[in-house]
Design a protein around this motif. Structure first.
Motif, PDB file in Angstrom:
ATOM      1  N   GLU A 134      39.842  67.654  43.073  1.00 24.19           N
ATOM      2  CA  GLU A 134      40.043  66.277  42.608  1.00 24.19           C
ATOM      3  C   GLU A 134      41.511  65.878  42.677  1.00 24.19           C
ATOM      4  O   GLU A 134      41.838  64.752  43.037  1.00 24.19           O
ATOM      5  CB  GLU A 134      39.479  66.091  41.199  1.00 24.19           C
ATOM      6  N   ASN A 137      42.313  65.307  46.249  1.00 22.00           N
ATOM      7  CA  ASN A 137      41.589  64.113  46.674  1.00 22.00           C
ATOM      8  C   ASN A 137      42.375  62.849  46.283  1.00 22.00           C
ATOM      9  O   ASN A 137      42.557  61.938  47.083  1.00 22.00           O
ATOM     10  CB  ASN A 137      40.204  64.118  46.003  1.00 22.00           C
ATOM     11  N   ARG A 138      42.885  62.848  45.043  1.00 20.66           N
ATOM     12  CA  ARG A 138      43.656  61.676  44.592  1.00 20.66           C
ATOM     13  C   ARG A 138      44.952  61.550  45.371  1.00 20.66           C
ATOM     14  O   ARG A 138      45.347  60.481  45.794  1.00 20.66           O
ATOM     15  CB  ARG A 138      43.958  61.785  43.092  1.00 20.66           C
ATOM     16  N   ALA A 143      41.349  59.440  46.748  1.00 20.90           N
ATOM     17  CA  ALA A 143      40.143  59.796  45.960  1.00 20.90           C
ATOM     18  C   ALA A 143      38.842  59.397  46.654  1.00 20.90           C
ATOM     19  O   ALA A 143      37.824  59.203  46.010  1.00 20.90           O
ATOM     20  CB  ALA A 143      40.222  59.193  44.549  1.00 20.90           C
ATOM     21  N   ARG A 147      32.802  65.233  47.168  1.00 18.05           N
ATOM     22  CA  ARG A 147      33.031  66.665  46.955  1.00 18.05           C
ATOM     23  C   ARG A 147      31.826  67.492  47.375  1.00 18.05           C
ATOM     24  O   ARG A 147      30.747  67.328  46.811  1.00 18.05           O
ATOM     25  CB  ARG A 147      33.334  66.913  45.476  1.00 18.05           C
TER      26      ARG A 147
END
Ligand SMILES: [Zn+2]
Length: 237
Positions: A134, A137-138, A143, A147
């Motif tokens: 996460e 990802n951000r 984001a 997943r």
């Protein structure tokens, strides 16, 4: 427990003659070795050749077991060409690639991989992979990346440190990385690399098409500690 018959290596009838014919057709140098040829239950469309002086063991993925003989011929020729560093005839390459791309082949591969891929342990150890995913990802994917499942390999892989398998929708990191001596940035880098595979699906990677495009490689360098992580991984080998 004995393996079921369909999961065991089996000799390919006429395999030796076939390999010798391809040896001559490709113009390989010297006398052909004695070929031992078998279908092997790889989890992918993998073929391997081990050459000794006058003996060669050739294993073709058993996904080819019911393929037309011309496809088996083409796969054998491409394998030999790679082993002997010869450019294969385009006709054979195209024939094999058409087979790889066929929807029926893709479906068959998917079924086999689901059955044969090793199970992996859920990620729960030193590094929390979900949280790491996460964060990456951000930072690098606004984001936007969905997943996949995240797991550690059962055994510590030595060469490959991570893998994304689209059929299983799963990223697996080598257990070798789940150790106190491994810096967090290295694990992040390997996960980031596999996340790029999620973003840039290489549909035909398993058939020898390039999985790392130039675009992929450029984007990989955006990782903040790219050089440091790469250097560390090189030392690991
Ligand atoms: Zn990769």
């Amino acid at each position: 427990m004995p393996r079921p018959a369909s999961e065991a290596p089996t000799p390919i009838p006429g395999g030796e003659r076939l390999l010798q014919r391809m040896f001559t057709r490709l113009g390989c140098h010297g006398r052909p070795p004695h070929f031992v040829v078998e279908f092997y239950p790889y989890a992918n469309l993998t073929h391997t050749a081990r050459l000794a002086k006058d003996f060669a063991r050739v294993r073709l993925s058993d996904v080819l077991r019911h393929a037309p003989s011309q496809v088996i011929e083409a796969a054998a020729a491409l394998l030999l060409a790679r082993a002997y560093r010869i450019k294969p005839p385009a006709e054979l390459r195209d024939r094999y690639q058409r087979f790889c791309r066929a929807p029926e082949t893709r479906r068959k591969l998917e079924r086999i991989r689901k059955r044969r891929c090793r199970p992996a342990l859920p990620a729960a150890d030193r590094f929390d992979l979900a949280a790491m995913f996460e964060r990456l990802n951000r930072r690098y994917f606004v984001a936007a990346l969905r997943r996949p499942r995240l797991a550690w390999s059962l055994r510590a892989w030595r060469v490959q440190m991570g893998q994304y398998d689209p059929a299983l929708d799963r990223i697996v990191l080598s257990r070798r990385l789940d150790r106190p001596d491994v810096p967090r940035a290295v694990v992040e880098y390997v996960l980031y690399h596999e996340m790029l595979h999620v973003k840039h699906p290489a549909q035909f990677a398993r058939c020898g098409f390039r999985a790392h495009s130039c675009e992929f490689r450029e984007e990989e360098k955006r990782f903040a500690r790219y050089d440091e992580a790469r250097r560390w991984l090189l030392r690991l080998r």
